[in-house]
Design an enzyme around this catalytic site. Structure first.
Site, PDB file in Angstrom:
ATOM      1  N   GLU A  50       0.832  -1.217   0.000  1.00 40.02           N
ATOM      2  CA  GLU A  50       0.000   0.000   0.000  1.00 40.02           C
ATOM      3  C   GLU A  50       0.862   1.262   0.000  1.00 40.02           C
ATOM      4  OE1 GLU A  50      -3.552   2.030   2.754  1.00 40.02           O
ATOM      5  OE2 GLU A  50      -2.671   0.104   3.307  1.00 40.02           O
ATOM      6  N   LYS A  64      -8.765   4.065  -3.225  1.00 37.51           N
ATOM      7  CA  LYS A  64      -9.365   3.563  -1.992  1.00 37.51           C
ATOM      8  C   LYS A  64     -10.673   4.288  -1.699  1.00 37.51           C
ATOM      9  CE  LYS A  64      -7.927   2.425   2.746  1.00 37.51           C
ATOM     10  NZ  LYS A  64      -6.824   2.558   3.731  1.00 37.51           N
ATOM     11  N   CYS A 112      -6.274  -2.430   1.991  1.00 38.85           N
ATOM     12  CA  CYS A 112      -6.359  -2.351   3.447  1.00 38.85           C
ATOM     13  C   CYS A 112      -7.789  -2.620   3.933  1.00 38.85           C
ATOM     14  CB  CYS A 112      -5.829  -0.988   3.899  1.00 38.85           C
ATOM     15  SG  CYS A 112      -5.256  -0.888   5.599  1.00 38.85           S
TER      16      CYS A 112
END
Length: 324
Positions: free
Chosen positions: A44, A132, A166
């Site tokens: 990430e 995201k 995540c």
């Protein structure tokens, strides 16, 4: 080609230094390809590093803090933009190596930053981004929210390659949307892969009947300070905030934990903690298909007569202009 080899690059970037991190990434890509990797994965926001001050610096969340503002400015200046030379160099490296690449990066659009995952296909014109959907907790001090237009996946010789970032792995509807894309291989990007992250990654593999590459980085406080100083900028407030993080120079802030997981939730490659390196594993796609006999959440185990999910894949800009 039923057995692709995945390589996770469990390394530290040159923290906050985008140009130097791209150079380092290319070296790791070459190393992975030489070792036989078909798909190369970075953690990430590896370009140019996860904003660790949000988790560890005491003043990171204070209103109008000079250090936090200076770090945001430096991070914005070291974030990628679609079409820029940094992404082009990674694309050229994919073309040369003949390997697929999934890279985590800070992406700048206007003056807002996004936590983005870029999919690179050999021979493609440009990478495909996924932004995201929900920055988690203090991450909202740095990143904006992505929309459904980048809930992306790409085609490979081994089937569909997709991913989530995540805590998106704890969004049930995001998981359902990605399962509906028929992922054969899923990339789970994390800053580091802790126990609960492994639970989420293994559950995703079992639920989606797909291989999962759970990617995390290793990072010390010394890496953070050295990366900042490599920028050669006059930003004492920013350096002071980074220095305020507890621990010694050699203490690990991120401990890695990368692993490759089979479609039954078992490990193909066990987690690697506490050290840098390539985490590699071969996925047997023929064996993977067998797991779908008992569970296919987008097929015989779905109930479209009971459940319905609508996914908005339109870009959602804040302002639109209607022409004549």
């Amino acid at each position: 080609m039923t057995k692709p080899t995945i390589a996770i690059v469990q390394e530290a970037p040159v923290f906050l230094n985008l140009a130097a991190s791209v150079e380092k990434a290319i070296g790791h890509m070459e190393e992975a390809a030489k070792a036989g990797a078909s798909i190369i994965v970075f953690p990430e926001t590896w370009l140019p590093g996860y904003p660790v001050w949000l988790d560890f610096a005491p003043g990171a969340g204070l209103w109008d803090d000079p250090g936090a503002k200076a770090l945001f400015r430096l991070l914005a200046g070291n974030s990628v933009r679609l079409g820029d030379n940094h992404l082009s160099r990674l694309q050229e490296t994919c073309d040369r190596l003949g390997a697929y690449l999934v890279m985590g990066a800070h992406e700048r659009i206007g003056n807002t930053l996004y936590n983005s995952m870029f999919y690179f296909t050999p021979g493609a014109e440009a990478p495909v981004p996924h932004r995201k959907l929900v920055p988690t907790y203090t991450e909202r001090l740095v990143w904006g929210r992505g929309d459904g237009s980048t809930l992306a996946a790409i085609d490979t010789p081994w089937g569909t390659l997709g991913g989530l970032i995540c805590w998106e792995h704890w969004m049930p509807l995001a998981r359902a949307a990605m399962h509906a894309k028929g992922e054969a291989i899923h990339i789970a990007q994390w800053p580091m892969v802790k126990e609960m992250n492994h639970i989420a990654s293994r559950q995703y593999a079992f639920e989606g009947r797909c291989a999962v590459a759970a990617a995390g980085a290793v990072l010390t406080k010394a890496d953070v300070i050295a990366g900042f100083r490599s920028l050669d900028v006059d930003a004492p407030e920013a350096e002071a905030m980074l220095a305020s993080m507890p621990g010694g120079a050699d203490d690990l802030i991120h401990t890695g934990g990368s692993a490759i997981i089979a479609a039954d939730g078992s490990y193909i490659t066990e987690p690697l903690y506490g050290s840098a390196g390539l985490v590699m594993g071969e996925v047997d796609m023929a064996r993977q298909l067998e797991e779908c006999q008992a569970l296919d959440t987008d097929g015989h185990y779905s109930r479209p007569d009971v459940f319905e999910l609508k996914v908005n894949t339109r870009p959602m800009p804040g302002v639109t202009f209607d022409g004549d």
